[in-house]
Structure formats: structure tokens, C-alpha cells
Design an enzyme around this catalytic site. Structure first.
Site, PDB file in Angstrom:
ATOM      1  N   ARG A   1       0.839  -1.204   0.000  1.00  0.00           N
ATOM      2  CA  ARG A   1       0.000   0.000   0.000  1.00  0.00           C
ATOM      3  C   ARG A   1       0.876   1.257   0.000  1.00  0.00           C
ATOM      4  O   ARG A   1       0.984   1.972  -0.999  1.00  0.00           O
ATOM      5  CB  ARG A   1      -0.923   0.005   1.239  1.00  0.00           C
ATOM      6  CG  ARG A   1      -2.084   0.999   1.175  1.00  0.00           C
ATOM      7  CD  ARG A   1      -1.746   2.423   1.559  1.00  0.00           C
ATOM      8  NE  ARG A   1      -1.246   2.537   2.944  1.00  0.00           N
ATOM      9  CZ  ARG A   1      -0.767   3.658   3.441  1.00  0.00           C
ATOM     10  NH1 ARG A   1      -0.691   4.758   2.683  1.00  0.00           N
ATOM     11  NH2 ARG A   1      -0.300   3.694   4.677  1.00  0.00           N
ATOM     12  N   ASP A   2       1.581   1.490   1.088  1.00  0.00           N
ATOM     13  CA  ASP A   2       2.314   2.748   1.230  1.00  0.00           C
ATOM     14  C   ASP A   2       3.499   2.823   0.277  1.00  0.00           C
ATOM     15  O   ASP A   2       3.843   3.898  -0.227  1.00  0.00           O
ATOM     16  CB  ASP A   2       2.799   2.891   2.682  1.00  0.00           C
ATOM     17  CG  ASP A   2       3.134   4.319   3.049  1.00  0.00           C
ATOM     18  OD1 ASP A   2       2.836   5.236   2.251  1.00  0.00           O
ATOM     19  OD2 ASP A   2       3.707   4.530   4.128  1.00  0.00           O
TER      20      ASP A   2
ATOM     21  N   CYS B   1      12.191   7.956  -1.529  1.00  0.00           N
ATOM     22  CA  CYS B   1      12.273   9.159  -2.354  1.00  0.00           C
ATOM     23  C   CYS B   1      13.384   9.016  -3.396  1.00  0.00           C
ATOM     24  O   CYS B   1      14.551   8.866  -3.040  1.00  0.00           O
ATOM     25  CB  CYS B   1      12.558  10.349  -1.448  1.00  0.00           C
ATOM     26  SG  CYS B   1      12.388  11.896  -2.293  1.00  0.00           S
TER      27      CYS B   1
ATOM     28  N   ASN C   1       9.570   4.681   4.078  1.00  0.00           N
ATOM     29  CA  ASN C   1       9.285   3.707   5.131  1.00  0.00           C
ATOM     30  C   ASN C   1      10.539   3.051   5.674  1.00  0.00           C
ATOM     31  O   ASN C   1      11.558   2.939   4.991  1.00  0.00           O
ATOM     32  CB  ASN C   1       8.351   2.627   4.585  1.00  0.00           C
ATOM     33  CG  ASN C   1       6.938   3.150   4.415  1.00  0.00           C
ATOM     34  OD1 ASN C   1       6.265   3.434   5.396  1.00  0.00           O
ATOM     35  ND2 ASN C   1       6.503   3.310   3.170  1.00  0.00           N
TER      36      ASN C   1
END
Lengths: 318, 318
Positions: A13-14, A243, A252
């Protein structure tokens, strides 16, 4: 046997929502199945947001249906509102997380909703959850995002955070979570925030935390959370979604490094670490342009390190 | 005002000895001067080993002489033996560190000396130090390397570690240090080791630790060390000397990330963090092919973060 620390994988998901490439549905299924087979007990598999907003997660309903066939897996999803919760429950999700950004500026920018409106959604979702037949009621968490500071507002007043935590519980959430959306947390802030929020909602209503590694403090912040007695920690395999313009500056926490730290400390996770490290290959193969993060995968396990699964075998043999 | 936590910069020694390129002497001087100007109080500027073994550090004597002209700076050096200590004292170093690998296999491979022989060197160095005139006696530390495990031997028996720590103190060291040469440490191991070694040599004889970030646990391990009351932490600017085949898997902890963590926790370091971040440019300019690590330099400081130096100004104004 329940693990002492529940590592909740949020990569599907993230992680995936943060990258441009869309991971094919079959690869997502293979990833989830392989990670569950390695012993991961909870995976946030997607988000019920409109497909035009996050095309990477457009197959969330199908993924939930698949993940529900994986034995022993808690299937978690993110829901931005009641409509998302309806879809999540229809698909059979075990756990719903509604994010509430404690920065109202961020809440308006991100969810286009005031705090009042998000609390209203929380109440409506809680009623929907409560109306489900016994045994089919998902766990419902309200996640306090930007809780350690916001890129738009900076530090958020503690009184506001505590008021929102109480409002989520009053609205009917089963618990609240803390989310360092911006990577602003430090170990002292983590301890202080856990103490304060638990003071407001009770110890049993705060057990989990979602930390980022934006400034390299991710695992130090986990350690602070463990010291305070939290037992659920989010992480993303390969730090996927980091990033791209800041190499190593993953969003994360990397699941592999987290599991290594926990097991090195002697904490039981239920995870087979060598097998978990193998799961990276699935993502690496399907997303060759996407950097994967993590120190332990590069460095390997220390000589003499006894993985938890072998400890268990040794105990069983003794 | 003495800092609460002494950040000891080891990049000019431990960082530069790990890379192939040789940093020009003038650049080393500029680096040391700039980092001291940013408030770093202790820098390990080189190593007195034969130039043919480590040509990167062949200018250590000149660097020590220069560093001694920098106001308020403790000039530390590594010495492998009595001969190195003689050169270090002649150059005017403030602090000598003799590594003793608690793994005898590693000691033989690295220093070509048995434990007995290294302890003999320690005794000879301690005598040399004691013979110096008052006010010119350097601080002498024996560093227990591979103390959290060795890539050749694996885990080293605790009794052997404690015996060697005691032997270093008996030989005349002012204190012992712990060094996670292999990046095997975890937060629990750090706490257990500090407790055990302090039990053997006394709390005042163990104040510093040298940790690596090989498996991503560097700052979590620092946090564990701080919890146990250690006050000196080694780190390397830009994580220079990180392993080139494992991107992000730096050997040393990154000074910038460490200082960010400490200051975010409200601990005084005496360091101007924005100014420290500028020092990276000196290394980046001189070693364009060498990767620099660190999350905070990429991510920047959080909105609303008050650097320690501004805190001090505010306190002074209040």
C-alpha cells in the site's frame, strides 16, 4: 504462537502508492503470498481510494480477495472515508485504517476534509463496522498522521493531537495509531507522544506505530516505541517507495532491517529472516528501475547469527 | 560550556583509510578546520601506521601539527603500537587510541599480534605517556574492537572480552572503548556489553563507543549506548568510507544524522548543525567519485526544527 512484536508490512500500500510504476496484480499476489509464507502475519495490501487518484492501487479489491485465501494473514487496508470502508468490508478486509492528519492544513490538502469531517467519517465507519455480523467485523484503527510534525504547519499543538485521539475513540475506533508521515520523529518525541496519547486514550488503545526513515532515525525511533511497550511496527519490504531524488532516504522503514534488529535483540517476530530476504527478488524482478533499500540485505547476516526460526527448532528439539 | 554528548569525528582517519583515493593534505586541513568551526570538539585526524600500509594517512604528523593550531580541538589519533605512539606524542596529539581486537584471529590478521603482544604494547605506551611532562600527557584509550562479534570468529566469549578490558586498564590505559568493527551490534547487545565491561573496569573507565551502520542499526545502537550513560560517540562526516559495493551500507555512522538525532532529542552537542551540513561540500568537491551518505543532508531539517545554536542564542537572550 503469537509474535512478541507484530511487523506489519505496508509495502503493497504505502510503498506502491509512492512510485510511478504499477506493479502487476499477479506480482502483488506473489509478493503477499511469499511474505506471508516467510511468517509475516499482517500486510496492508492496498487502499480503497478512487482508481483515478491512485491507479497503482486500483486492484485493491481483487488483492484483498486473494490475500484472504492466505492462511493466518491479517489483511489490512487503508480507507479514506465511509465509501472506502464499504468497499473494504465487501471485499472482506480484516483491518481498516482511517488516516486523520492532526495538521488540519495537511488534512485539507490531502483528504480535502476538515478534522470535523474526518471524525464524522470515523463515526459512520464505526457504525458500519458495528453492524457487521459477529466474526466478520474488521478491526478499525484511526491513524493520527503528521503527529510528529507537518511539512506545512510544523509542530502541531499537543492539546490538539490529544483532542483528536479522544475524538477518534469516541467516534468508535477500536484503537488509534501514530504515524510519522513526514519523518520528523526522534526517539524522545516518540516516547513523549506515546506517553501523552496513552494518557488520553488508555494504554490498550495505542499499540502500533508507523515510522519513516527520512532522516535515518527510523530504527532508533522503533527502539523508543518498543521501550514504551508498543507491539506493532509498520515497515516496507526493500523500503519500496523511497524518495528517488534522495538515495537511501526511504520513506518507510525497511522490513528486512527491522526484522534483523528485532531478532538480534532476541524478540520473537515469527518471521523467517533468510526467507524474507528472498522475497526482495520478486519486487526487484518486476520493478527493475525502482531502487530497493536496506542495509541487512547488502551486508548479509552476521557470522554466528542464529535466525529466530532456527532458535525455535532448537527449542523444540531441546 | 562542555557538550552533554561528545561527537567524535573519525572521518579523517577511519573514513579516509577505507577509500582508495588520497585526500590532499590541504583539503584535510580545510575539512578539520571547518568541522571544528562548526563546533565539533574532537577529531581523530589520522593514524600513525607505516605509509606503505596506509598511504591515505601518510601525512598524519603534518595533520596533527595543523590540528593542534585549531582552538579548542582535541586532536585524536590511532596508534597501532609503541612506535606509532612515539610519533603521535612527538607531533603533539591529545589523545591516543590503541585498538585491541578481542578476536585473536582478527588481531593476528589485522595487527599481526597476539593479545599478549598488544597488551605489552599498551603497557609500553602507557609508560611513555606517563613519562611525558605534566600538561603534555595525552589521554590514552584502549579500544576493544570486534567486541560485538568478528567476521572470522563470530561471537567472542564475554569472559575473554572482560579479561582483555581489565588487562588494558592494568597495563595503564586511561579508559577502554567499545568498537563494533563489523557492524554486528544490536541495541540489546550494546546495553549488555556496556553493563558487563563497566562491571569489570568501573563506570568511569568506559565512556565512549564506536559503532558502524553496516546493517542500518547504527543510530538505534547509539540510543542504547546513551540510555546506558555513555557520552562519547564516534561518527564520520558523510559516512565517508562506506562500502562501495553496498550502496547506503556505510561503515561508520553519519555525523550529520547523529547530530540531528541528538539535537532533536534536546541533547547539547555544541555543534552548529546547518554549518556542519555545509562541511560536506569540502569532501564532495575533493572526492567527486566517492559517495557521501546521510539521510538528514538529503531530507533537510524539519520545518520548525530549532537548531541547538539558536536555542543557545534564545536562552542567552531570555
Amino acid at each position: 504462537m503469537a509474535p512478541e512484536i507484530l511487523v506489519s508490512e505496508v509495502g503493497p500500500r504505502d510503498g506502491l502508492q509512492s512510485i510511478k510504476n504499477i506493479l502487476p496484480t499477479d506480482v502483488k499476489k506473489a509478493w503477499i503470498a511469499a511474505e506471508a509464507a516467510a511468517g509475516v502475519r499482517e500486510i496492508e495490501v492496498g487502499s480503497f481510494v478512487p482508481a483515478k487518484l491512485l491507479p497503482q492501487l486500483a486492484d485493491t479489491a481483487e488483492i484483498v480477495t486473494f490475500a484472504k485465501t492466505v492462511p493466518g494473514l491479517t489483511v489490512a487496508v487503508l480507507v479514506p472515508n465511509l465509501r472506502g470502508a464499504e468497499a473494504a468490508i465487501a471485499a472482506g478486509a480484516d483491518k481498516l485504517t482511517l488516516p486523520l492528519s492532526v495538521s488540519e492544513t495537511h488534512s485539507l490538502a490531502n483528504l480535502r476534509r476538515t478534522h470535523e469531517q474526518v471524525i464524522d467519517e470515523a463515526r459512520a465507519i464505526a457504525e458500519l463496522v458495528a453492524s457487521q455480523p459477529e466474526g466478520r467485523r474488521p478491526h478499525f484503527e484511526g491513524s493520527l498522521s503528521t503527529v510528529f510534525g507537518c511539512t506545512l504547519e510544523g509542530t502541531i499543538p499537543l492539546a490538539q493531537i490529544l483532542r483528536l485521539a479522544e475524538a477518534l475513540m469516541t467516534a468508535g475506533c477500536d484503537e488509534v495509531g501514530l504515524s510519522d508521515t513526514t519523518g520528523y520523529a526522534d526517539p524522545k518525541a516518540v516516547k513523549d507522544m506515546i506517553r501523552a496519547v496513552r494518557g488520553a486514550v488508555g494504554d490498550a488503545s495505542l499499540t502500533g506505530i508507523h515510522l519513516h526513515n527520512t532522516r535515518g532515525l527510523g530504527l532508533a525511533n522503533v527502539l523508543a516505541a518498543l521501550d514504551m511497550g508498543l507491539t506493532t511496527v509498520d515497515a516496507s519490504l526493500g523500503g519500496i517507495g523511497g524518495c528517488p531524488f534522495a538515495p537511501g532516504a526511504s520513506g518507510n522503514i525497511v522490513t528486512e532491517d527491522l526484522v534483523f534488529m528485532l531478532q538480534a535483540m532476541g524478540l520473537k517476530t515469527g518471521i523467517d529472516l533468510p526467507r524474507l530476504l528472498e522475497v526482495r527478488k520478486i519486487i526487484a524482478g518486476a520493478l527493475p528501475d525502482e531502487p530497493l533499500y536496506g542495509f541487512t540485505p547488502d551486508a548479509g547476516l552476521p557470522l554466528g547469527f542464529v535466525p529466530e526460526t532456527q532458535t525455535r527448532s532448537m527449542e523444540a528439539a531441546a
